[in-house]
Design an enzyme around this catalytic site. Structure first.
Site, mmCIF file in Angstrom:
data_model
loop_
_atom_site.group_PDB
_atom_site.id
_atom_site.type_symbol
_atom_site.label_atom_id
_atom_site.label_comp_id
_atom_site.label_asym_id
_atom_site.label_seq_id
_atom_site.Cartn_x
_atom_site.Cartn_y
_atom_site.Cartn_z
ATOM 1 N N ASN A 181 22.214 7.841 -14.484
ATOM 2 C CA ASN A 181 22.652 6.745 -15.339
ATOM 3 C C ASN A 181 21.471 5.785 -15.463
ATOM 4 O OD1 ASN A 181 25.262 7.805 -15.297
ATOM 5 N ND2 ASN A 181 25.888 6.540 -13.584
ATOM 6 N N HIS A 216 16.471 6.032 -10.465
ATOM 7 C CA HIS A 216 17.172 6.924 -9.540
ATOM 8 C C HIS A 216 18.319 7.614 -10.263
ATOM 9 C CE1 HIS A 216 20.033 3.583 -9.541
ATOM 10 N NE2 HIS A 216 20.918 4.364 -8.936
#
Length: 353
Positions: free
Chosen positions: A156, A169
């Protein structure tokens, strides 16, 4: 790739993935952490037949910390983070606030780089390949856990998506069940196989798109296209040309080409809306076959499923987001404001020179 596994102060596993074999990882987590306590529970909806994770402990998770308090940056001096070492290439660790835990599965965080201000698109091809190798290794390891039926690697990106940590990440969810979206694909796969006398639906979709106007990018081993019935304003599906059920099935040629193709796609996404626009928020989601027997779907095996990545943004035009309103959220019927053919055309227009 060198892999080094260690433990954080509260017992969670952390794994370094290094580009160089001579890298030594012996830093110790010096934080005074108690054992992580989770309340994850899976409940099944009797009407829809799908599963919901109830995880009240996540209410206390870290939320938009300042950059100098980022828990995904390397530790430095007295500023201690989730990563004990002073630098890293790629690191994976058990989420401190997991949606799934114990008999209900497992959740992991994948940090793509130690550079807080970077994004996946900023990685070079060697770094992107290392992330691919880490995804593959974790898929293999998690698939052997007795509580895990499906492994989902995803990223995301952007506050608009709901990201609460700005560091580049992604995450890996290891589900104790086959997800509803995958179950739908399996049913469609089985129905098409029966109706056509054995034709594979994934193969048919890729063949049709390769011959059409929605191809965005094509390499020797990968093809990216906007799907015919795209749900999102800008949505691209990336498939290896040789069908494999999961990341473990990719051969070396496909692995070697992936970084160039994927990095180009991400960089195009950041150019969709023109210069001066903030980075494009997106979700990048790997779809892999569930592990074990597909007992609920007659005539379908794992090898019938095609690994692919779905990349999409909720931004529909400059300064405007695509919200899931009544039809989408209430009835799961999407309404797309951008014709898929126009989206594909735009993604070709912003190709790297």
């Amino acid at each position: 790739m060198k892999k080094t596994s260690t433990r954080l102060a509260d017992g969670r596993e952390l794994i370094y993935y290094d580009l160089h074999d001579d890298r030594v990882r012996d830093a110790v987590d010096r934080r005074p952490l108690e054992r992580t306590v989770t309340t994850s529970e899976i409940r099944r909806d009797p009407l829809l037949g799908d599963s919901v994770a109830i995880a009240s402990h996540r209410q206390g998770r870290t939320y938009h910390p300042p950059a100098d308090e980022c828990p995904l940056c390397p530790s430095e001096g007295d500023r201690l983070s989730e990563i004990p070492d002073a630098s890293y290439d790629v690191v994976v660790f058990e989420n401190r606030f997991p949606s799934l835990a114990g008999d209900s599965g497992r959740c992991e965080v994948v940090c793509f780089t130690s550079d807080h201000g970077a994004s996946f698109a900023d990685l070079d091809e060697e770094q992107a390949r290392l992330v691919l190798d880490a995804w593959t290794d974790r898929t293999s390891e998690l698939s052997h856990l007795p509580s895990v039926e499906q492994v989902f690697c995803f990223e995301n990106r952007g506050a608009e998506i709901g990201v609460t940590l700005g560091h580049p990440h992604g995450q890996i969810y290891a589900y104790p069940f086959t997800t509803p979206r995958t179950a739908l694909m399996l049913r469609s796969l089985a129905a098409h196989k029966e109706a056509t006398g054995g034709e594979n639906l994934f193969d048919a979709v890729v063949e049709r798109e390769l011959a059409g106007e929605r191809v965005v990018l094509e390499g020797e081993h990968w093809v990216a296209f906007v799907p015919y019935a795209a749900h999102w304003p800008y949505e691209v599906h990336l498939y290896p040309k040789r069908r494999v059920p999961d990341l473990l099935g990719l051969d070396e040629a496909a692995r070697a080409e992936f970084p160039r193709v994927y990095l180009e796609l991400l960089r195009r996404f950041d150019r969709i809306f023109g210069e001066g626009e903030p980075p494009t928020p997106y979700i990048a989601a790997w779809h892999q076959a569930p592990f074990g027997q597909l007992e609920d779907v007659d005539g379908v095996t794992r090898d019938d499923v095609a690994l692919h990545l779905e990349l999409f943004t909720i931004r529909r035009t400059s300064g405007k987001l695509k919200f899931l309103a009544g039809s989408e959220s209430g009835m799961n019927v999407f309404i797309n404001d951008v014709p898929p053919e126009r989206a594909a055309e735009r993604l070709r227009e912003v190709a790297s020179s």
